[in-house]
Design a protein around this motif. Structure first.
Motif: not given
Length: 515
Positions: A401-422
């Motif tokens: 499951x990609x969460x094992x290696x990508x969870x934290x950068x995914x939040x920083x890249x997708x939910x912060x920079x790209x989507x502005x959720x946080x």
């Protein structure tokens, strides 16, 4: 070429080194934007490390002969704390912990979902004798204790004597330094426990000033009732309680995040210390039988419900299937086509074939692992934004499951920079200071003098996850350098071979080694 020559000149003239050069006893990091993990606004400053701790933060100048690291204007944050991890399954074979450190994780909390290393003292001893790259802490698992006491006769409520025996085992694990008590009430053998059994054991952990963390009894059909159970445990014991990998994993629950958060907020207003962690994906990983609460292989209606409400056939695929390894990577729809059957019948057959395999890694789960698509982005946004939710991976080091290696950068890249959720400071807080608070660590998770020198240097403009279900081991981008207890463990795409990780025990988990 100009940058290379400039760096070489700095090395020769001023003891400057690039962000990737190991430092043994102490160093100064300059030219960085510090986000300190408290949620406070970022600021440009320098940071000095002595031994394993942060000694100074501010407008600092190099001391004579001091090693200086140029942060190249990137963000320097506390090392990320993964509050729900399964690296205990493979870290002894992979001490460099690449899947963790490559995404900025410096501390992993294991013993999750009711399953913990047994006995914990032996696991800690092995890690002490053969150190690893990251810090580790562990809960004591209910399913592990139940298995030790009840063996294969677990499909029932425990007797008073059996609960007493579990209590004795739990006391031993708490004395070994377990952070608290974990449950996996959707899995064997814990699924068969009465709530009174769980409360009795939780009270034991509370007596040691421990904490409670739970994969609750249901993440779909009876999710709200499952939340009532963990809230009641917090109410009765007075201990902090955390919902593991919180999600709304059923169509009928989609869009009801507000209702869930209202329930949790009401509990907090009552004085119950309930919190949660989350991984940022629409799909989970488990085994087939988690879709069948009755564990009845002939209960066609439950399999039908699962494929209609929990995970559609085209959104369910196999990451492990020992009876036919060629099924790994295939969706249920593809396997059904190969067998010339409908998806429900196919899933029933696969479940039976998996459970028929002897000597599996988990005799209660069978010989399979599946990924199921069950959540929506809108609900993830709402749950992720709750002030009391921190980030986790729910992954091991060798995971499909990609969460094992990508969870934290995914939040920083997708939910912060790209989507502005946080906001960036908010996201870092959820990965560091808030996570430390939820685990009871006082000297980790923030950039402050006297705190452990667990640090991550990353580029906020490029950080992103690259792992996918088809390529689950792809390293993330934008994580430049990671330090654990003042030692560099990851640099520019590779583990360094340093193993400075510490065991964080309850009771002494707030301390750090002094220089």
């Amino acid at each position: 070429m100009y940058r290379i020559l400039l760096i070489l000149g700095l090395i020769c003239s001023s003891n400057y080194i690039s962000a990737g050069t190991p430092a043994e006893t102490g160093f100064l990091i300059q030219n960085v934007v510090i986000i300190d993990g408290t949620g406070a606004t970022r600021e440009s400053a320098a940071l000095r490390v002595r031994g394993s701790i942060i000694s100074e933060v501010g407008a600092l100048e190099p001391a004579p002969g001091e090693t200086v690291i140029d942060g190249m204007g990137q963000v320097l944050a506390p090392g990320f704390i993964d509050t729900h991890s399964h690296v205990d399954s493979d870290i002894e074979d992979q001490p460099g912990a690449l899947a963790a450190v490559s995404q900025g994780v410096t501390t992993s909390i294991v013993g999750q979902d009711g399953g913990s290393p047994w006995p914990l003292a032996d696991f800690y001893q092995r890690i002490s004798e053969k150190p690893v790259a990251i810090n580790l802490a562990s809960y004591a698992g209910h399913n592990t204790l139940r298995g030790k006491v009840m063996g294969n006769d677990f499909r029932r409520h425990a007797t008073a004597g059996e609960v007493e025996n579990m209590t004795a085992l739990l006391e031993t694990e708490m004395k070994a330094g377990a952070l608290g008590f974990s449950t996996g009430l959707e899995y064997e053998p814990g699924i068969h426990s009465d709530p009174s059994e769980v409360i009795a054991l939780a009270k034991v952990a509370a007596g040691f000033k421990g904490r409670y963390i739970a994969h609750v009894r249901s993440e779909d059909r009876w999710f709200l009732e499952a939340l009532d159970e963990i809230i009641e445990i917090g109410r009765v014991t007075g201990m902090p309680v955390q919902v593991s990998h919180i999600k709304l994993a059923m169509k009928s629950l989609w869009g009801r995040a507000g209702e869930v958060l209202a329930k949790l907020n009401a509990a907090r207003e009552e004085g119950i210390g309930i919190t949660a962690d989350i991984y940022p994906y629409e799909y989970w990983q488990s085994n087939i039988m988690v879709l069948v609460p009755s564990r009845d292989l002939s209960a066609r209606s439950e399999f039908e419900f699962a494929l209609e409400e929990v995970a559609p056939p085209e959104g369910l695929w196999f990451t492990k299937f020992d009876p036919k390894p060629e099924y790994v990577g295939l969706k249920l729809t593809e396997i059904a086509k190969l067998r010339s059957l409908d998806p429900v019948t196919t899933l029933m057959q696969l479940a039976a074939e998996s459970l028929a395999v002897e000597n599996t890694d988990d005799e209660f789960a069978g010989a399979d692992a599946i990924i199921g698509t069950s959540m929506t982005e809108e609900d993830i946004h709402a749950l992720l934004s709750w002030p009391h939710t921190n980030i986790c991976t729910d992954g091991s080091l060798d995971d499909l499951h990609p969460r094992a290696i990508g969870s934290f950068p995914r939040v920083l890249g997708r939910y912060v920079r790209q989507q502005g959720v946080l906001g960036l400071e908010q996201a870092v807080h959820k990965m560091t200071g808030l996570a430390a608070q939820h685990m009871g660590f006082d000297k980790r998770g923030m950039i402050k003098p006297g705190f452990a020198a667990d640090l991550v240097l990353f580029d906020p403009d490029t950080v992103i996850d690259n792992a996918t279900p088809r390529n689950p081991k792809a390293l993330s981008s934008g994580i430049t350098t990671v330090w654990v207890n003042g030692r560099m463990v990851f640099d520019n795409g590779a583990a360094t071979g340093h193993y400075p990780g510490q065991i964080l025990r309850r009771g002494d988990s707030n301390s750090v080694n002094r220089p």
